[in-house]
Scaffold this motif. Structure first.
Motif, mmCIF file in Angstrom:
data_model
loop_
_atom_site.group_PDB
_atom_site.id
_atom_site.type_symbol
_atom_site.label_atom_id
_atom_site.label_comp_id
_atom_site.label_asym_id
_atom_site.label_seq_id
_atom_site.Cartn_x
_atom_site.Cartn_y
_atom_site.Cartn_z
ATOM 1 N N ARG A 1 -0.843 -8.266 -9.056
ATOM 2 C CA ARG A 1 -0.127 -7.002 -8.830
ATOM 3 C C ARG A 1 0.820 -7.135 -7.636
ATOM 4 N NH1 ARG A 1 -0.696 -2.804 -5.627
ATOM 5 N NH2 ARG A 1 0.116 -0.805 -6.271
ATOM 6 N N CYS A 2 0.364 -7.800 -6.580
ATOM 7 C CA CYS A 2 1.214 -7.990 -5.398
ATOM 8 C C CYS A 2 2.436 -8.830 -5.731
ATOM 9 C CB CYS A 2 0.424 -8.649 -4.276
ATOM 10 S SG CYS A 2 -0.805 -7.562 -3.546
ATOM 11 N N ILE A 3 2.257 -9.834 -6.547
ATOM 12 C CA ILE A 3 3.388 -10.684 -6.934
ATOM 13 C C ILE A 3 4.426 -9.858 -7.673
ATOM 14 C CG2 ILE A 3 4.089 -12.577 -8.463
ATOM 15 C CD1 ILE A 3 1.353 -13.890 -7.772
ATOM 16 N N VAL A 4 3.980 -9.028 -8.594
ATOM 17 C CA VAL A 4 4.907 -8.225 -9.392
ATOM 18 C C VAL A 4 5.521 -7.110 -8.567
ATOM 19 C CG1 VAL A 4 5.092 -6.698 -11.383
ATOM 20 C CG2 VAL A 4 3.757 -8.798 -11.552
ATOM 21 N N VAL A 5 4.694 -6.385 -7.792
ATOM 22 C CA VAL A 5 5.180 -5.257 -7.001
ATOM 23 C C VAL A 5 6.136 -5.714 -5.909
ATOM 24 C CG1 VAL A 5 4.476 -3.471 -5.357
ATOM 25 C CG2 VAL A 5 3.223 -3.766 -7.472
ATOM 26 N N GLY A 6 5.884 -6.866 -5.301
ATOM 27 C CA GLY A 6 6.677 -7.322 -4.173
ATOM 28 C C GLY A 6 7.891 -8.152 -4.534
ATOM 29 N N ARG A 7 8.289 -8.171 -5.796
ATOM 30 C CA ARG A 7 9.446 -8.975 -6.190
ATOM 31 C C ARG A 7 10.694 -8.528 -5.448
ATOM 32 N NH1 ARG A 7 10.312 -9.168 -12.312
ATOM 33 N NH2 ARG A 7 12.158 -10.213 -11.561
ATOM 34 N N ILE A 8 11.393 -9.471 -4.889
ATOM 35 C CA ILE A 8 12.576 -9.180 -4.085
ATOM 36 C C ILE A 8 13.651 -8.477 -4.897
ATOM 37 C CG2 ILE A 8 14.498 -10.285 -2.849
ATOM 38 C CD1 ILE A 8 12.473 -12.333 -1.831
ATOM 39 N N ASP A 9 13.817 -8.851 -6.150
ATOM 40 C CA ASP A 9 14.897 -8.270 -6.950
ATOM 41 C C ASP A 9 14.607 -6.852 -7.406
ATOM 42 O OD1 ASP A 9 12.883 -9.184 -8.670
ATOM 43 O OD2 ASP A 9 14.287 -9.544 -10.296
ATOM 44 N N ARG A 10 13.438 -6.344 -7.119
ATOM 45 C CA ARG A 10 13.096 -4.975 -7.513
ATOM 46 C C ARG A 10 12.979 -4.050 -6.310
ATOM 47 N NH1 ARG A 10 9.024 -5.299 -12.566
ATOM 48 N NH2 ARG A 10 10.408 -6.528 -13.865
ATOM 49 N N GLY A 11 13.454 -4.456 -5.179
ATOM 50 C CA GLY A 11 13.380 -3.622 -3.996
ATOM 51 C C GLY A 11 12.018 -3.698 -3.341
ATOM 52 N N PHE A 12 11.670 -2.684 -2.597
ATOM 53 C CA PHE A 12 10.415 -2.671 -1.852
ATOM 54 C C PHE A 12 9.474 -1.614 -2.420
ATOM 55 C CE2 PHE A 12 13.528 -4.094 1.367
ATOM 56 C CZ PHE A 12 12.961 -5.322 1.675
ATOM 57 N N ALA B 1 6.778 1.475 -2.105
ATOM 58 C CA ALA B 1 6.578 2.571 -1.157
ATOM 59 C C ALA B 1 5.350 2.249 -0.319
ATOM 60 C CB ALA B 1 6.393 3.877 -1.900
ATOM 61 N N ILE B 2 5.428 2.496 0.970
ATOM 62 C CA ILE B 2 4.308 2.205 1.860
ATOM 63 C C ILE B 2 3.802 3.523 2.422
ATOM 64 C CG2 ILE B 2 3.606 1.049 3.979
ATOM 65 C CD1 ILE B 2 5.681 -1.088 3.335
ATOM 66 N N ALA B 3 2.559 3.845 2.083
ATOM 67 C CA ALA B 3 1.996 5.134 2.461
ATOM 68 C C ALA B 3 1.106 5.061 3.696
ATOM 69 C CB ALA B 3 1.198 5.702 1.286
ATOM 70 N N CYS B 4 0.723 3.877 4.125
ATOM 71 C CA CYS B 4 -0.166 3.757 5.282
ATOM 72 C C CYS B 4 0.534 3.012 6.415
ATOM 73 C CB CYS B 4 -1.447 3.031 4.893
ATOM 74 S SG CYS B 4 -1.183 1.352 4.321
ATOM 75 N N ILE C 1 14.189 -12.928 7.957
ATOM 76 C CA ILE C 1 13.737 -11.765 8.726
ATOM 77 C C ILE C 1 14.495 -10.505 8.314
ATOM 78 C CG2 ILE C 1 15.281 -12.104 10.699
ATOM 79 C CD1 ILE C 1 12.558 -11.231 12.300
ATOM 80 N N ALA C 2 15.649 -10.659 7.738
ATOM 81 C CA ALA C 2 16.411 -9.495 7.269
ATOM 82 C C ALA C 2 15.604 -8.665 6.275
ATOM 83 C CB ALA C 2 17.723 -9.944 6.633
ATOM 84 N N ARG C 3 14.751 -9.315 5.486
ATOM 85 C CA ARG C 3 13.908 -8.586 4.524
ATOM 86 C C ARG C 3 12.928 -7.671 5.256
ATOM 87 N NH1 ARG C 3 15.606 -7.630 -0.049
ATOM 88 N NH2 ARG C 3 13.540 -7.571 -0.923
ATOM 89 N N SER C 4 12.296 -8.183 6.297
ATOM 90 C CA SER C 4 11.350 -7.357 7.058
ATOM 91 C C SER C 4 12.075 -6.257 7.822
ATOM 92 C CB SER C 4 10.547 -8.228 8.027
ATOM 93 O OG SER C 4 9.658 -9.051 7.317
ATOM 94 N N GLU D 1 14.816 -4.777 6.909
ATOM 95 C CA GLU D 1 15.192 -3.760 5.921
ATOM 96 C C GLU D 1 13.982 -2.901 5.548
ATOM 97 O OE1 GLU D 1 17.177 -3.400 1.468
ATOM 98 O OE2 GLU D 1 16.894 -5.375 2.354
ATOM 99 N N LEU D 2 12.854 -3.537 5.303
ATOM 100 C CA LEU D 2 11.638 -2.807 4.947
ATOM 101 C C LEU D 2 11.236 -1.847 6.056
ATOM 102 C CD1 LEU D 2 9.285 -2.347 2.986
ATOM 103 C CD2 LEU D 2 8.121 -4.256 4.092
ATOM 104 N N ALA D 3 11.295 -2.304 7.296
ATOM 105 C CA ALA D 3 10.933 -1.451 8.435
ATOM 106 C C ALA D 3 11.911 -0.293 8.602
ATOM 107 C CB ALA D 3 10.867 -2.284 9.709
ATOM 108 N N THR D 4 13.163 -0.520 8.281
ATOM 109 C CA THR D 4 14.184 0.521 8.418
ATOM 110 C C THR D 4 13.979 1.655 7.420
ATOM 111 O OG1 THR D 4 15.784 -1.067 9.247
ATOM 112 C CG2 THR D 4 16.668 0.968 8.331
ATOM 113 N N ILE D 5 13.561 1.322 6.209
ATOM 114 C CA ILE D 5 13.459 2.351 5.168
ATOM 115 C C ILE D 5 12.063 2.941 5.032
ATOM 116 C CG2 ILE D 5 15.393 1.411 3.855
ATOM 117 C CD1 ILE D 5 13.374 0.185 1.920
ATOM 118 N N ASN D 6 11.096 2.464 5.809
ATOM 119 C CA ASN D 6 9.730 2.978 5.750
ATOM 120 C C ASN D 6 9.270 3.381 7.145
ATOM 121 O OD1 ASN D 6 8.374 2.584 2.965
ATOM 122 N ND2 ASN D 6 9.579 0.727 3.277
ATOM 123 N N ALA D 7 9.052 4.669 7.344
ATOM 124 C CA ALA D 7 8.624 5.168 8.650
ATOM 125 C C ALA D 7 7.242 4.655 9.039
ATOM 126 C CB ALA D 7 8.625 6.696 8.639
#
Length: 87
Positions: free
Chosen positions: A14-25, A27-30, A45-48, A50-56
């Motif tokens: 599930r992590c492999i499929v959910v975390g695919r780069i070509d499908r975006g990030f 949602a992080i709830a915790c 590091i640009a990936r991290s 970006e993820l930090a920027t769009i997830n509070a």
């Protein structure tokens, strides 16, 4: 995805499929701590960033290290202690 081998563990699959780069990030709830080396040549590091920027809920700590983060173990322990104390 059909042509690649499947992971033995359903969670890993599930992590492999959910975390695919070509499908975006996903949602992080915790509250999430990301420790990423600024000299990482495997995962940009640009990936991290970006993820930090769009997830509070994401806190990104950039470490002056490569992919393995071996030189940063003391900083990783300290950052993890601070993070877990606040959760």
């Amino acid at each position: 995805l059909r042509d690649r081998p499947r992971a033995a563990d359903p969670f890993v699959e599930r992590c492999i499929v959910v975390g695919r780069i070509d499908r975006g990030f996903p949602a992080i709830a915790c509250e999430t701590l990301i420790l990423h080396g600024t000299r990482d040549e495997t995962v940009p590091i640009a990936r991290s960033r970006e993820l930090a920027t769009i997830n509070a809920n994401v806190r990104l700590v950039e470490l002056d290290d490569g992919h393995e983060l071996v030189a940063s173990l003391p900083a990783i322990l300290a950052e993890t202690d601070v993070f877990l104390a606040g959760v």
